[in-house]
Motif scaffolding. Structure first.
Motif, short mmCIF file in Angstrom:
data_model
loop_
_atom_site.label_atom_id
_atom_site.label_comp_id
_atom_site.label_asym_id
_atom_site.label_seq_id
_atom_site.Cartn_x
_atom_site.Cartn_y
_atom_site.Cartn_z
N GLU A 74 45.58 103.00 41.27
CA GLU A 74 45.17 102.41 42.32
C GLU A 74 45.84 101.39 42.77
OE1 GLU A 74 41.11 101.52 41.14
OE2 GLU A 74 40.21 103.00 42.20
N MET A 75 46.34 100.48 41.84
CA MET A 75 47.17 99.42 42.18
C MET A 75 48.45 99.80 43.01
SD MET A 75 46.97 97.43 38.75
CE MET A 75 46.87 95.52 38.75
N LEU A 76 49.14 100.88 42.37
CA LEU A 76 50.44 101.33 43.31
C LEU A 76 49.87 101.84 44.57
CD1 LEU A 76 52.47 103.15 40.48
CD2 LEU A 76 52.91 100.95 41.73
N GLN A 77 48.68 102.38 44.70
CA GLN A 77 48.34 102.96 46.18
C GLN A 77 47.68 101.81 46.97
OE1 GLN A 77 45.82 106.09 44.81
NE2 GLN A 77 47.78 107.65 44.48
N THR A 78 47.65 100.68 46.64
CA THR A 78 46.96 99.53 47.34
C THR A 78 47.94 99.27 48.35
OG1 THR A 78 45.52 98.75 45.49
CG2 THR A 78 46.07 97.34 47.48
N PRO A 79 47.55 99.21 49.91
CA PRO A 79 48.53 98.49 50.71
C PRO A 79 49.03 97.31 50.54
CG PRO A 79 46.35 99.52 51.56
CD PRO A 79 46.17 99.53 50.27
N ASN A 80 50.03 97.17 50.79
CA ASN A 80 50.73 95.73 50.78
C ASN A 80 50.80 95.21 49.19
OD1 ASN A 80 50.71 95.24 53.66
ND2 ASN A 80 48.82 94.78 53.51
N LYS A 107 48.39 89.19 50.58
CA LYS A 107 46.97 88.93 51.29
C LYS A 107 47.14 87.94 52.47
CE LYS A 107 44.48 90.36 46.87
NZ LYS A 107 43.39 90.07 46.07
N GLY A 108 47.27 88.31 53.42
CA GLY A 108 47.38 87.03 54.20
C GLY A 108 48.71 86.66 54.45
N THR A 109 48.88 85.25 54.36
CA THR A 109 50.27 84.69 54.40
C THR A 109 50.33 84.37 52.75
OG1 THR A 109 49.10 82.53 54.43
CG2 THR A 109 50.02 83.36 56.59
N ASP A 110 49.61 84.78 51.82
CA ASP A 110 49.93 84.54 50.21
C ASP A 110 50.14 85.64 49.71
OD1 ASP A 110 49.12 81.81 50.63
OD2 ASP A 110 47.17 82.03 49.77
N LEU A 111 51.01 85.56 48.72
CA LEU A 111 51.35 86.67 47.62
C LEU A 111 50.36 86.38 46.36
CD1 LEU A 111 53.03 89.43 47.23
CD2 LEU A 111 54.49 87.85 45.83
N CYS A 158 55.63 85.15 53.07
CA CYS A 158 54.67 84.30 52.32
C CYS A 158 54.84 82.93 52.25
CB CYS A 158 54.20 85.23 51.05
SG CYS A 158 53.77 86.94 51.29
N THR A 159 53.64 82.07 52.52
CA THR A 159 54.03 80.68 52.30
C THR A 159 53.51 80.16 50.72
OG1 THR A 159 51.75 80.39 53.35
CG2 THR A 159 53.70 80.45 54.71
N ALA A 160 52.79 81.07 50.06
CA ALA A 160 52.44 80.65 48.84
C ALA A 160 52.26 81.95 47.89
CB ALA A 160 50.91 79.71 49.04
N ILE A 161 52.15 81.64 46.48
CA ILE A 161 51.79 82.62 45.58
C ILE A 161 50.68 82.09 45.03
CG2 ILE A 161 52.59 83.89 43.62
CD1 ILE A 161 55.65 83.60 44.38
N THR A 162 49.58 82.85 44.79
CA THR A 162 48.37 82.71 44.05
C THR A 162 48.28 83.85 43.00
OG1 THR A 162 47.08 84.26 45.54
CG2 THR A 162 47.20 82.04 46.22
N MET A 163 47.42 82.96 41.90
CA MET A 163 47.15 83.87 40.92
C MET A 163 45.77 83.38 40.37
SD MET A 163 49.60 82.29 37.83
CE MET A 163 50.94 82.46 38.79
#
Length: 172
Positions: free
Chosen positions: A53-59, A80-84, A117-122
Motif C-alpha cells: 500500500e505504501m509503495l502504491q500511494t501517490p506521491n 503532502k502539499g509543500t512538505d515531504l 518541498c519547503t519542509a520535511i515533517t515526521m
C-alpha cells in the motif's frame, strides 16, 4: 570493495523490507539496536500488505539502502502539499551506528528538494527521547502538535498509552 546504493524500492523488495522493518522495531532482534519499540509495542510493525500500500500511494516512495546487494535500511517518503513526510526510517539492528540513518536522511532531504518541498515533517513516539534528540541534532524541531497512536493491531499492540509528536525541519 563495498558498493553502496540508495534507490527506490519496488514490489520485488517487499518481502525483504518487511523482514528488515520488523527486525529493527519489534521483537528480540530489535533489542540489538537502539531504535527498538519492543518495550512499548508488541506485534509486527508492518506487513507485506501495508508495504505494498505504501509503495502504491501517490506521491510516495520507499528509498532502500543496500551495501553490496544486502538491504540494510529504508525510509518512507510522501509528498503532502509543500512538505515531504518522512516515516519508517529503518536501519538493520546489526548495522546501526554506522551512519546509514544519516545517509538515508540526506537522501530524503535531496528528494524533498527535487520535489520543491519547503519542509520535511515526521511523527515520533513522544517517549522515544533518544530518537527525538537524534532528530533534533539533524535540525528537526517539535511543532507542538500531538497525534494519538492508532489503536490498530495491524501496526502493533500497545503496552502503554502512546502518542506521536510532529517534528519539522524547514529546508532552505
Amino acid at each position: 570493495m563495498t558498493q553502496i546504493s540508495i534507490s527506490p524500492a519496488t514490489e520485488q523488495d517487499i518481502p525483504a523490507l518487511d523482514k528488515l522493518v520488523n527486525s529493527a522495531y519489534r521483537g528480540e532482534s530489535s533489542k540489538k539496536g537502539w531504535t527498538t519499540e519492543a518495550d512499548l509495542i508488541d506485534g509486527l510493525r508492518t506487513n507485506e500488505y501495508g508495504l505494498r500500500e505504501m509503495l502504491q500511494t501517490p506521491n510516495a516512495t520507499i528509498l532502500k539502502y543496500e551495501e553490496s546487494g544486502k538491504l540494510l535500511g529504508c525510509v518512507y517518503l510522501e509528498k503532502k502539499g509543500t512538505d515531504l513526510y518522512l516515516g519508517m526510517l529503518t536501519v538493520s539492528p546489526d548495522a546501526q551506528t554506522c551512519g546509514i540513518g544519516k545517509q538515508l536522511m540526506a537522501a530524503a532531504e535531496k528528494h524533498a528538494i527535487e520535489l520543491h518541498c519547503t519542509a520535511i515533517t515526521m511523527t515520533v513516539i513522544t517517549v522515544r527521547h533518544e530518537l527525538i534528540a537524534w532528530y533534533e541534532r539533524r535540525g528537526y524541531q517539535p511543532t507542538g502538535e500531538r497525534i494519538p497512536f492508532p489503536n490498530n493491531p495491524n501496526i502493533g499492540i500497545l503496552k502503554q498509552p502512546l502518542e506521536f509528536m510532529v517534528m519539522k525541519r524547514e529546508l532552505s
